[in-house]
Design a protein around this motif. Structure first.
Motif, PDB file in Angstrom:
ATOM      1  N   GLU A 253     -61.195  39.912 -11.474  1.00  0.00           N
ATOM      2  CA  GLU A 253     -61.286  39.175 -10.223  1.00  0.00           C
ATOM      3  C   GLU A 253     -62.310  38.047 -10.322  1.00  0.00           C
ATOM      4  O   GLU A 253     -62.056  36.913  -9.901  1.00  0.00           O
ATOM      5  CB  GLU A 253     -61.660  40.125  -9.089  1.00  0.00           C
ATOM      6  CG  GLU A 253     -61.912  39.468  -7.738  1.00  0.00           C
ATOM      7  CD  GLU A 253     -60.655  38.887  -7.104  1.00  0.00           C
ATOM      8  OE1 GLU A 253     -60.791  37.994  -6.235  1.00  0.00           O
ATOM      9  OE2 GLU A 253     -59.551  39.319  -7.474  1.00  0.00           O
TER      10      GLU A 253
ATOM     11  N   ARG B 267     -61.771  33.853 -10.230  1.00  0.00           N
ATOM     12  CA  ARG B 267     -62.509  33.004  -9.288  1.00  0.00           C
ATOM     13  C   ARG B 267     -63.278  31.912 -10.022  1.00  0.00           C
ATOM     14  O   ARG B 267     -63.335  30.770  -9.568  1.00  0.00           O
ATOM     15  CB  ARG B 267     -63.455  33.854  -8.444  1.00  0.00           C
ATOM     16  CG  ARG B 267     -62.749  34.761  -7.445  1.00  0.00           C
ATOM     17  CD  ARG B 267     -63.736  35.708  -6.764  1.00  0.00           C
ATOM     18  NE  ARG B 267     -63.085  36.569  -5.797  1.00  0.00           N
ATOM     19  CZ  ARG B 267     -63.341  36.565  -4.491  1.00  0.00           C
ATOM     20  NH1 ARG B 267     -64.245  35.731  -3.992  1.00  0.00           N
ATOM     21  NH2 ARG B 267     -62.717  37.395  -3.667  1.00  0.00           N
TER      22      ARG B 267
ATOM     23  N   ARG C 184     -61.127  29.156 -11.128  1.00  0.00           N
ATOM     24  CA  ARG C 184     -60.716  28.334  -9.994  1.00  0.00           C
ATOM     25  C   ARG C 184     -61.835  27.410  -9.523  1.00  0.00           C
ATOM     26  O   ARG C 184     -61.583  26.313  -9.024  1.00  0.00           O
ATOM     27  CB  ARG C 184     -60.277  29.264  -8.851  1.00  0.00           C
ATOM     28  CG  ARG C 184     -59.756  28.549  -7.624  1.00  0.00           C
ATOM     29  CD  ARG C 184     -59.077  29.513  -6.674  1.00  0.00           C
ATOM     30  NE  ARG C 184     -59.996  30.501  -6.112  1.00  0.00           N
ATOM     31  CZ  ARG C 184     -59.886  31.810  -6.275  1.00  0.00           C
ATOM     32  NH1 ARG C 184     -58.898  32.294  -7.004  1.00  0.00           N
ATOM     33  NH2 ARG C 184     -60.743  32.633  -5.724  1.00  0.00           N
ATOM     34  N   ASN C 185     -63.078  27.837  -9.685  1.00  0.00           N
ATOM     35  CA  ASN C 185     -64.215  27.113  -9.110  1.00  0.00           C
ATOM     36  C   ASN C 185     -64.939  26.175 -10.061  1.00  0.00           C
ATOM     37  O   ASN C 185     -65.498  25.156  -9.631  1.00  0.00           O
ATOM     38  CB  ASN C 185     -65.238  28.114  -8.551  1.00  0.00           C
ATOM     39  CG  ASN C 185     -64.702  28.914  -7.387  1.00  0.00           C
ATOM     40  OD1 ASN C 185     -63.860  28.434  -6.635  1.00  0.00           O
ATOM     41  ND2 ASN C 185     -65.189  30.143  -7.223  1.00  0.00           N
TER      42      ASN C 185
ATOM     43  N   ASN D 191     -68.155  27.896  -4.126  1.00  0.00           N
ATOM     44  CA  ASN D 191     -67.489  29.159  -4.420  1.00  0.00           C
ATOM     45  C   ASN D 191     -66.285  29.273  -3.479  1.00  0.00           C
ATOM     46  O   ASN D 191     -66.380  29.815  -2.382  1.00  0.00           O
ATOM     47  CB  ASN D 191     -68.458  30.325  -4.212  1.00  0.00           C
ATOM     48  CG  ASN D 191     -67.853  31.665  -4.612  1.00  0.00           C
ATOM     49  OD1 ASN D 191     -66.677  31.757  -4.949  1.00  0.00           O
ATOM     50  ND2 ASN D 191     -68.664  32.718  -4.559  1.00  0.00           N
TER      51      ASN D 191
ATOM     52  N   ASP E 209     -65.202  32.293  -0.931  1.00  0.00           N
ATOM     53  CA  ASP E 209     -66.391  33.066  -0.595  1.00  0.00           C
ATOM     54  C   ASP E 209     -66.269  33.618   0.822  1.00  0.00           C
ATOM     55  O   ASP E 209     -65.889  32.906   1.747  1.00  0.00           O
ATOM     56  CB  ASP E 209     -67.613  32.147  -0.690  1.00  0.00           C
ATOM     57  CG  ASP E 209     -68.916  32.909  -0.651  1.00  0.00           C
ATOM     58  OD1 ASP E 209     -68.889  34.125  -0.377  1.00  0.00           O
ATOM     59  OD2 ASP E 209     -69.961  32.294  -0.900  1.00  0.00           O
TER      60      ASP E 209
ATOM     61  N   SER F 260     -67.314  38.047  -4.301  1.00  0.00           N
ATOM     62  CA  SER F 260     -67.855  36.732  -3.935  1.00  0.00           C
ATOM     63  C   SER F 260     -69.276  36.574  -4.449  1.00  0.00           C
ATOM     64  O   SER F 260     -69.641  35.543  -5.018  1.00  0.00           O
ATOM     65  CB  SER F 260     -67.845  36.568  -2.408  1.00  0.00           C
ATOM     66  OG  SER F 260     -66.536  36.477  -1.900  1.00  0.00           O
TER      67      SER F 260
ATOM     68  N   THR G  44     -69.467  36.330  -8.214  1.00  0.00           N
ATOM     69  CA  THR G  44     -68.934  35.034  -8.631  1.00  0.00           C
ATOM     70  C   THR G  44     -70.010  33.962  -8.474  1.00  0.00           C
ATOM     71  O   THR G  44     -70.200  33.120  -9.353  1.00  0.00           O
ATOM     72  CB  THR G  44     -67.695  34.651  -7.795  1.00  0.00           C
ATOM     73  OG1 THR G  44     -66.666  35.612  -8.011  1.00  0.00           O
ATOM     74  CG2 THR G  44     -67.176  33.270  -8.186  1.00  0.00           C
TER      75      THR G  44
END
Length: 340
Positions: free
Chosen positions: A155, A159, A162-163, A251, A254, A280, A283
């Protein structure tokens, strides 16, 4: 996000490191006696507030993290049924009480103030009176504690992909983990922690970002995270107005539940889960490992943890930290080391 996670794990991290202090004291003593230390930290199996409703395991820290040890509470000698004169156990009445190192089971004092141990990492062989060994061992302890389960690692990885832009250069990046909401004095949300920090205005964060830019004109990016959605949005507006050339990294996804307490998160953000909050937060932690410069308040154990981890495991070299908070905590001196 990060704050909710911080408040949920801080007691456990503090407890673990407190026992580690005692553990290393035993190892140091054993080393002097040319004996090997045999203390093993055993974490209890109490329910973990952030693991409520866990879909991936028990409602303990092991919902998210690998076990600290394979030993269980059932392996220790029960102090309630043990003979008071037994040489197998020792129950400390206070943190600094001395004890026979040969006892099989040692129960630490229930005092929240743990024993301060000089040269507590000397047993590692990294060098006596060495701050290098202290910060590296502290970061290693935190890294060991944060060994996530495969499902959570997947997970977090998704993330991060993606960020984080592919062309992000950590050497030219500022990290701004803003810790506010319940951490600030005057916070009054039912079920949340009471404030303990004089939270500096967002303008102070901006001021230090500008100082970093003056110090290093090559800076291109700023990573901004916070559990406080309104503070984050306000700071992003300020950045866009004052420093439009900086690329802002956020993020995405988030939760930003607006509190650091982990026991009633479902009441704060509709539709969010504890697992989403933990994902979150971690990450955000990993995102900040891609920064060299930091603006933070070291009174927050969470933001201090980010700084300590970045110094040892981050992608940038020579991490520099601006601590803009008037308060500090146990980890503050490690977080602030090398600050401008």
């Amino acid at each position: 996000e990060d704050a909710a996670w911080a408040h949920a794990v801080s007691p456990l991290v503090s407890f673990s490191l407190s026992l580690l202090d005692l553990h290393t004291k035993n190892l140091a003593d054993a080393a002097e006696q040319s004996e090997a230390g045999h203390r093993i930290l055993i974490n209890d199996d109490k329910l973990f507030p952030m693991a409520k409703g866990c879909e991936h395991g028990p409602e303990t820290r092991e919902c998210y993290f690998e076990p600290l040890t394979n030993c269980k509470l059932s392996d220790v000698d029960d102090y309630e049924t043990a003979d008071p004169k037994s040489t197998k156990i020792k129950i400390l009445s206070k943190p600094d009480e001395e004890y026979d190192r040969s006892v099989r089971t040692l129960y630490t004092s229930d005092s929240i103030w743990f024993r301060k141990v000089k040269d507590m990492y000397s047993w590692t062989g990294l060098g006596f009176n060495s701050q290098h060994s202290t910060i590296h061992m502290t970061a290693a302890c935190l890294a060991y504690y944060f060994r996530v389960k495969p499902w959570l690692r997947k997970e977090i990885d998704e993330r991060l992909r993606r960020n984080i832009p592919l062309d992000l250069n950590p050497q030219r990046t500022i990290g701004v983990p803003i810790r506010r909401s319940d951490k600030c004095h005057g916070h009054a949300l039912e079920g949340s922690a009471s404030g303990e920090l004089e939270c500096p205005p967002l303008e102070e964060y901006l001021k230090k970002v500008k100082e970093f830019l003056a110090f290093d004109p090559r800076i291109e990016n700023v990573i901004v995270t916070s559990e406080d959605k309104s503070a984050c949005e306000e700071f992003l507006e300020i950045l866009n107005k004052e420093l439009p050339s900086l690329r802002v990294i956020q993020n995405i996804g988030d939760v930003q539940q607006g509190t650091g307490s982990g026991s009633k998160l479902e009441a704060y953000t509709e539709g969010s889960s504890n697992a989403q909050v933990v994902a979150s937060a971690l990450t955000s932690l990993h995102m900040h490992m891609r920064a060299r410069y930091f603006v933070l308040t070291s009174k927050s154990t969470w933001t201090s943890t980010i700084a300590v981890m970045a110094r040892v495991y981050g992608f940038a070299s020579e991490v520099i930290v601006f601590d803009i908070g008037p308060n500090k905590n146990t980890f503050a001196h490690l977080a602030r080391r090398g600050c401008a």
